[in-house]
Design a protein around this motif. Structure first.
Motif, mmCIF file in Angstrom:
data_model
loop_
_atom_site.group_PDB
_atom_site.id
_atom_site.type_symbol
_atom_site.label_atom_id
_atom_site.label_comp_id
_atom_site.label_asym_id
_atom_site.label_seq_id
_atom_site.Cartn_x
_atom_site.Cartn_y
_atom_site.Cartn_z
ATOM 1 N N PHE A 171 -13.744 57.647 32.688
ATOM 2 C CA PHE A 171 -13.284 56.983 33.910
ATOM 3 C C PHE A 171 -11.873 56.392 33.822
ATOM 4 O O PHE A 171 -11.321 55.978 34.839
ATOM 5 N N SER A 172 -11.288 56.343 32.648
ATOM 6 C CA SER A 172 -9.970 55.734 32.497
ATOM 7 C C SER A 172 -8.909 56.505 33.278
ATOM 8 O O SER A 172 -8.847 57.739 33.224
ATOM 9 N N MET A 173 -8.057 55.785 34.012
ATOM 10 C CA MET A 173 -6.967 56.440 34.724
ATOM 11 C C MET A 173 -5.767 56.675 33.805
ATOM 12 O O MET A 173 -4.806 57.353 34.181
ATOM 13 N N ARG A 174 -5.810 56.128 32.576
ATOM 14 C CA ARG A 174 -4.696 56.254 31.644
ATOM 15 C C ARG A 174 -4.941 57.281 30.545
ATOM 16 O O ARG A 174 -3.996 57.815 29.979
ATOM 17 N N TYR A 175 -6.206 57.523 30.218
ATOM 18 C CA TYR A 175 -6.531 58.449 29.133
ATOM 19 C C TYR A 175 -6.359 59.890 29.612
ATOM 20 O O TYR A 175 -7.013 60.333 30.553
ATOM 21 N N GLU A 176 -5.500 60.640 28.940
ATOM 22 C CA GLU A 176 -5.126 61.975 29.415
ATOM 23 C C GLU A 176 -6.292 62.953 29.441
ATOM 24 O O GLU A 176 -6.248 63.952 30.154
ATOM 25 N N GLY A 177 -7.325 62.688 28.689
ATOM 26 C CA GLY A 177 -8.457 63.594 28.682
ATOM 27 C C GLY A 177 -9.531 63.244 29.693
ATOM 28 O O GLY A 177 -10.554 63.935 29.787
ATOM 29 N N SER A 178 -9.319 62.193 30.490
ATOM 30 C CA SER A 178 -10.361 61.747 31.409
ATOM 31 C C SER A 178 -10.361 62.549 32.706
ATOM 32 O O SER A 178 -9.347 63.127 33.110
ATOM 33 N N TYR B 42 -7.999 60.885 35.251
ATOM 34 C CA TYR B 42 -6.597 61.224 34.973
ATOM 35 C C TYR B 42 -6.261 62.598 35.553
ATOM 36 O O TYR B 42 -5.200 62.785 36.164
ATOM 37 N N GLU B 43 -7.167 63.554 35.373
ATOM 38 C CA GLU B 43 -6.916 64.905 35.888
ATOM 39 C C GLU B 43 -6.863 64.914 37.410
ATOM 40 O O GLU B 43 -6.032 65.608 38.008
ATOM 41 N N ILE B 44 -7.747 64.165 38.053
ATOM 42 C CA ILE B 44 -7.721 64.066 39.527
ATOM 43 C C ILE B 44 -6.362 63.560 39.987
ATOM 44 O O ILE B 44 -5.764 64.099 40.937
ATOM 45 N N ASN B 45 -5.862 62.526 39.318
ATOM 46 C CA ASN B 45 -4.571 61.949 39.694
ATOM 47 C C ASN B 45 -3.419 62.926 39.445
ATOM 48 O O ASN B 45 -2.478 63.010 40.240
ATOM 49 N N GLU B 46 -3.490 63.667 38.349
ATOM 50 C CA GLU B 46 -2.445 64.629 38.029
ATOM 51 C C GLU B 46 -2.398 65.767 39.055
ATOM 52 O O GLU B 46 -1.340 66.315 39.341
ATOM 53 N N LYS B 47 -3.568 66.102 39.622
ATOM 54 C CA LYS B 47 -3.641 67.215 40.565
ATOM 55 C C LYS B 47 -3.556 66.754 42.027
ATOM 56 O O LYS B 47 -3.788 67.550 42.941
ATOM 57 N N ALA B 48 -3.199 65.473 42.230
ATOM 58 C CA ALA B 48 -3.063 64.953 43.595
ATOM 59 C C ALA B 48 -2.034 65.772 44.370
ATOM 60 O O ALA B 48 -0.939 66.037 43.878
ATOM 61 N N GLY B 49 -2.412 66.165 45.591
ATOM 62 C CA GLY B 49 -1.518 66.953 46.424
ATOM 63 C C GLY B 49 -1.371 68.385 45.982
ATOM 64 O O GLY B 49 -0.586 69.140 46.580
#
Length: 375
Positions: free
Chosen positions: A87-94, A97-104
């Protein structure tokens, strides 16, 4: 600038006053049995097994009163650490984190439990008209107020007060309506590039529930799961199965462990939030960590501290943010419409208000505070 992080405290007075407890997310295996049968099943130790680890950016403390509790603690901490990484928004393997990276860009397929927590977060956002918003990550990342979080902005050193222009830029990225959920494919999509999920105001409660569930699965009958102040009481206490737990409510103006009163409860989770919990100080002014999705600044109202008692820590966690955002009157009126939820609000002028009228379960222990009866 000063930076301070203080774990929120709900001190459980379990030395002398313990009782039967369980939660909605952790089915009480003793339900329906009489007290004598329950007492006969339990095999408790004189000194509980206690373990502490720093996870989720806070101190996680699990206490087990059953014989052979060491292995149960191992399993529960493994579960907490795994969920922290999920669930961490900072851990690159979470997954978050992936949801945020793929935003838009594109939807991201997630696990069932991540989808469940996000789905519940959106529901809380809808129920509160956006006072709770899981897409607040762009703002929390900008401010960087937290125990292990620094600002996302390279121009800011650590946690700092951003400029109004930067805050406005991030506020425009906060909108839970722009979360697209596909329950069939179990995908999550943030529709605008730069949007960020931050599930900190609900996931810690969920993980608390899961820590308690793990203990129960290992046969534990009596335990306390405390994840930085998100607390779940498991099973029956060492003192007996008929008396409620007495939960001390932290004084928001004093040092850790100093309480203003005690609330008797059982079969519940308890979560506390307040302006004292985590904050930064700049030019003599304090900025706490509870941010408004509407204007991007720390919420400024009459509340100093708030405790929420509910059937699950996930519900109590989310509701603490909702109620704090609403303020005293609107927040308590909102709680009055909910089943099996109690809120204890402490204002900056040291007055205490409890939802849904009178509560004989609560006793003030500090004469500096006044309990106000609501009409």
């Amino acid at each position: 600038m000063k930076r301070r992080s203080t774990s929120l405290i709900i001190m459980i007075m379990c030395t002398l006053m313990l009782a039967a407890c369980a939660g909605e997310s952790v089915e009480d295996a003793n339900e329906g049995a009489d007290s004598a049968q329950v007492e006969e099943k339990r095999q408790l130790v004189d000194e509980p097994f206690v373990r502490e680890e720093f996870l989720l950016g806070t101190l996680v403390t699990l206490t087990v009163y059953d014989e052979g509790g060491e292995e149960a603690l191992d399993k529960a901490f493994e579960r907490v650490e795994s969920l922290d990484n999920t669930f961490s928004m900072r851990y690159e393997g979470s997954e978050v984190y992936e949801i945020n990276e793929k935003a838009g860009i594109e939807p991201v397929q997630v696990s069932d439990e991540v989808f469940h927590v996000i789905e519940r977060a959106v529901q809380f956002a809808e129920d509160s008209n956006g006072r709770f918003d899981p897409t607040i990550g762009a703002l929390t990342g900008l401010w960087g107020i937290g125990e292990t979080i620094a600002s996302d902005d390279p121009e800011l050193e650590g946690a700092s007060v951003p400029t109004p222009e930067k805050i406005k830029e991030k506020v425009d990225l906060v909108d839970y309506h722009k979360i697209t959920l596909d329950s069939g494919e179990k995908t999550v999509y943030l529709e605008e590039k730069g949007m960020k999920l931050d599930l900190g105001a609900i996931a810690k409660g969920y993980i608390t529930d899961q820590a308690a569930a793990s203990l129960k699965e290992q046969g534990v009958t009596t335990a306390i799961a405390d994840l930085g102040g998100d607390i779940f009481l498991v099973g029956s206490s060492a003192r007996g199965v008929d008396d409620p737990w007495k939960i001390g409510i932290q004084n928001p103006f004093a040092n850790r462990g100093e309480i203003i009163g005690a609330y008797n409860t059982q079969n519940k989770a308890v979560v506390t939030s307040g302006i004292y919990e985590r904050f930064i100080e700049e030019d003599g002014k304090q900025y706490h960590h509870i941010l408004s999705p509407e204007d991007g600044y720390p919420i400024d109202n009459e509340l100093a501290g708030l405790s929420v008692i509910a059937n699950t820590a996930m519900e109590a966690d989310a509701l603490a943010t909702v109620i704090f955002s609403m303020g005293l009157e609107e927040g308590l009126n909102y709680v009055d419409t909910l089943d099996d939820v109690v809120a204890i609000a402490i204002t900056k002028d040291k007055k205490i208000y409890i939802s849904d009228g009178k509560h004989p379960e609560f006793k003030v222990t500090d004469s500096d505070f006044e309990l106000i009866e609501r009409e």
